[in-house]
Design an enzyme around this catalytic site. Sequence first.
Site, PDB file in Angstrom:
ATOM      1  N   GLU A  80      -4.473  -6.736   2.568  1.00  0.00           N
ATOM      2  CA  GLU A  80      -3.214  -7.319   3.030  1.00  0.00           C
ATOM      3  C   GLU A  80      -3.076  -8.791   2.645  1.00  0.00           C
ATOM      4  O   GLU A  80      -1.974  -9.248   2.316  1.00  0.00           O
ATOM      5  CB  GLU A  80      -3.078  -7.144   4.556  1.00  0.00           C
ATOM      6  N   ILE A  85      -1.600  -6.169   9.955  1.00  0.00           N
ATOM      7  CA  ILE A  85      -1.078  -7.389   9.318  1.00  0.00           C
ATOM      8  C   ILE A  85      -2.129  -8.503   9.351  1.00  0.00           C
ATOM      9  O   ILE A  85      -2.088  -9.449   8.583  1.00  0.00           O
ATOM     10  CB  ILE A  85       0.226  -7.835  10.031  1.00  0.00           C
ATOM     11  N   PRO A 128      -5.360  -9.071   8.450  1.00  0.00           N
ATOM     12  CA  PRO A 128      -6.114  -9.630   7.312  1.00  0.00           C
ATOM     13  C   PRO A 128      -5.283 -10.628   6.502  1.00  0.00           C
ATOM     14  O   PRO A 128      -5.832 -11.461   5.794  1.00  0.00           O
ATOM     15  CB  PRO A 128      -6.456  -8.399   6.457  1.00  0.00           C
ATOM     16  N   HIS A 160      -1.503   1.988  15.860  1.00  0.00           N
ATOM     17  CA  HIS A 160      -0.267   2.308  15.136  1.00  0.00           C
ATOM     18  C   HIS A 160       0.952   2.053  16.014  1.00  0.00           C
ATOM     19  O   HIS A 160       2.002   2.628  15.776  1.00  0.00           O
ATOM     20  CB  HIS A 160      -0.272   3.769  14.656  1.00  0.00           C
ATOM     21  N   GLN A 187       1.924  -2.063   5.656  1.00  0.00           N
ATOM     22  CA  GLN A 187       2.139  -0.668   6.050  1.00  0.00           C
ATOM     23  C   GLN A 187       2.342  -0.489   7.557  1.00  0.00           C
ATOM     24  O   GLN A 187       3.195   0.267   7.991  1.00  0.00           O
ATOM     25  CB  GLN A 187       0.941   0.145   5.565  1.00  0.00           C
ATOM     26  N   GLU A 211       0.849  -1.203   0.000  1.00  0.00           N
ATOM     27  CA  GLU A 211       0.000   0.000   0.000  1.00  0.00           C
ATOM     28  C   GLU A 211       0.883   1.250   0.000  1.00  0.00           C
ATOM     29  O   GLU A 211       1.744   1.395   0.868  1.00  0.00           O
ATOM     30  CB  GLU A 211      -0.903  -0.029   1.239  1.00  0.00           C
TER      31      GLU A 211
END
Length: 739
Positions: free
Chosen positions: A469, A496, A498, A539, A491, A424
């Site tokens: 993903e 991660i 999926p 994040h 990203q 992505e």
Amino acid sequence: MAPTKVESKLNDADLKKKSKAYQGLTPQQLIDAYRIMYTSRRVDDREILLKRQQKVFFQISGAGHEAVGVAAAWALKTGYDWFFPYYRDRALCLALGATPYEMMLGAVGAADDPSSGGRQMPSHWAFRNLNIVTQSSATGTQILHAVGCAEAGRYFSQHPNAVRKADGDYSQFKDVTFQGDEVTYVSLGDGTTSEGEFWEALNAASNRRLPVLFCVEDNEYAISVPVEVQTAGGNISRLVSAFPNFHFEEIDGTDPIITYAAFTRAVEHCRAGHGPAFVHAHVIRPYSHSLSDDERLYRPDTERQRDAARDPISRLQMFLLREGVLDEKSINKIEKEVDEEVQTAADRALAAPIPQPETIYNYVYSPGLDPTSSAFDTHPAFAAPESGTDGKRAASQPKTMADLINATLRDEMRRDERILIFGEDVADASREEYVKQKLVKGKGGVFKLTSGLQMEFGSDRVFNSPLAEASIVGRATGMAVRGLKPVVEIQFFDYIWPAMMQLRDELPLVRWRSNNAFSAPAVVRVAIGGYLTGGAIYHSQCGESIFTHTPGWRVVFPSNALDAAGLLRTAIRCDDPVLFLEHKRLYRETYGRAPYPGPDFMIPFGKAKIVQPGSNITVITYGAVVPRALQAAQKLEREHHIRVELIDLRTLNPFDWDTIAASVRKTNRALVAYEDSLSWGYGAELAARIADQLFHHLDAPVKRIAATDTFVAYQPILENAILPQVSDLFRAMKELAEF
Ligand SMILES: Cc1ncc(C[n+]2csc(CCOP(=O)(O)OP(=O)(O)O)c2C)c(N)n1
Ligand SMILES: [Mg+2]
């Protein structure tokens, strides 16, 4: 197997006419089709018998799906096109050239089972020489592999130099074959169309006009769940009909002639480069889902009898009799020959050697290339600062981890045309003309790690993927199987999940489950970690232990720029799948900057770095905790004269037990520090090993310091309280030293 001659009295003119009526199939081909379909059914029947006698351990049949398999195989080319079948495709594999004996070897779990050497259930096909690629039991994962495989075929056509091999890297084990007009076949059941990966695959194949032939074998059930529950409106053809660039067919898949004609049209569309095709074949499932299922629990007799009337084998038999292609005597002869062949195959397989227990570790990793070996231990070649060009002077300046990862990717892509990067936002701009016309500068990753690579290497080597993903990892797997070296990006580690089925059950398992017939040494780069001041829950996560817990992965987690460059190069050149974890907070940190170490610098996996030697306690850590632990250790020495031996593991699987053990034997005290939450984290395993294997050397309990057992919060006060800080490390080290 020897084809049976047409026994009826057809003259040449009749034959021609008939062949036309049979959609291009000759009467002889129809006879061969009958033989293969009947063989397929009889192998199922024999396996069922052996299961009841407890001589095989599982059975899932291709019954009812035989006509589709034969028709697909004949519309495609053995050893030329590529195949990602699913477990009902016994007849397809037989028609492509697999034998009943090979299948029986799979059923008994023999050492010479060509699909898996006794590691997978039967009917999980893999035949290297037939381009039939290893499959798992997970429904739908294979569809993305097929997309990646088709992309690889196209890539090699456009980059014939990429076929070249280099000495000393993964490519020496990857013979590449491709055909300019090859087609990739993938099949799945009606229930599997409910998986997200199915839709991700259709989307990618459609958008990229890939020559993928999707075959949905619709037997109206997924175990006990009927199609109207799986599929809105009950018909998958209707739902997919809006995808552009496709050729669609919906047919009675119990009729081999109709099915063959549909596949022929579909294959023509794919070979001509128009895009993918979708064959929706209505079939039956006369034998329940598997031997572990009894469909009488959820299907009434009336429904089962309706299906039985469409049995593809009896239908073809009746047809051949009616057409005068075969008479009863010749049918009996074929069946007798097949019965004998299947019986012999079963007898031979039952007598075949079984795999030895000591082989279980074979092929978890590449047997040919060891990334822990000295071949991957090279010295940095820093540019001399005082002499040379401006470029050289610039190269001698300390660079961030982000800079050196970018430079390493660039140099490796120059060296090796098999490397592709996608994910992505990794491209500079998908609308490349904007950058070329200097209207925009380009993005190159949300952290700019891939900046400039699309512009240097072109949009077919560096490109954006859809926001999907599983698709990124699944397609990479298909490409890597074909010999490409995808270096893909997830990203954020937080996203991660999926891709988890692909990351847990597929990519790292391709080699082991196929007994080394296939491998997929791709690199997955992932931005990981917290300490971001505002990163919050989604994040900031770590979670590396889930992957070190998955056999087949190499897991790398560098703490500084130089290690990142050396380890990334090893990751790319080695022959194993690598999860390359890049700490976001370290990307541009002042700590650990280094000049560019040159285009051949490598660090072997499994070799820790002693960041600072010491004699009082051992601290074992990695990633963003390294600079924090170093600060704490320096303070401890300044204020309390306690000398810490600080070990940066650098790679988490494999990890450097020798360095840990030597240090703990010296200091007799161990603290394992990590950023992930404490319980069940990576450090739990290290602490357990130290306690177990170094017990007699310990003067204190093995301690751990890590994040709290919560997610990471947004408000900095909370984030500080959650993640291990310098003060926490200081306290833990001091307590351990004073124990
Ligand atoms: C991801 C995943 N979920 C569940 C299962 C268990 N399972 C195996 S086969 C199957 C049904 C598949 O149905 P369908 O796709 O229609 O294929 P069919 O068996 O009918 O040919 C299920 C639920 C699995 N193997 N993988
Ligand atoms: Mg089904």
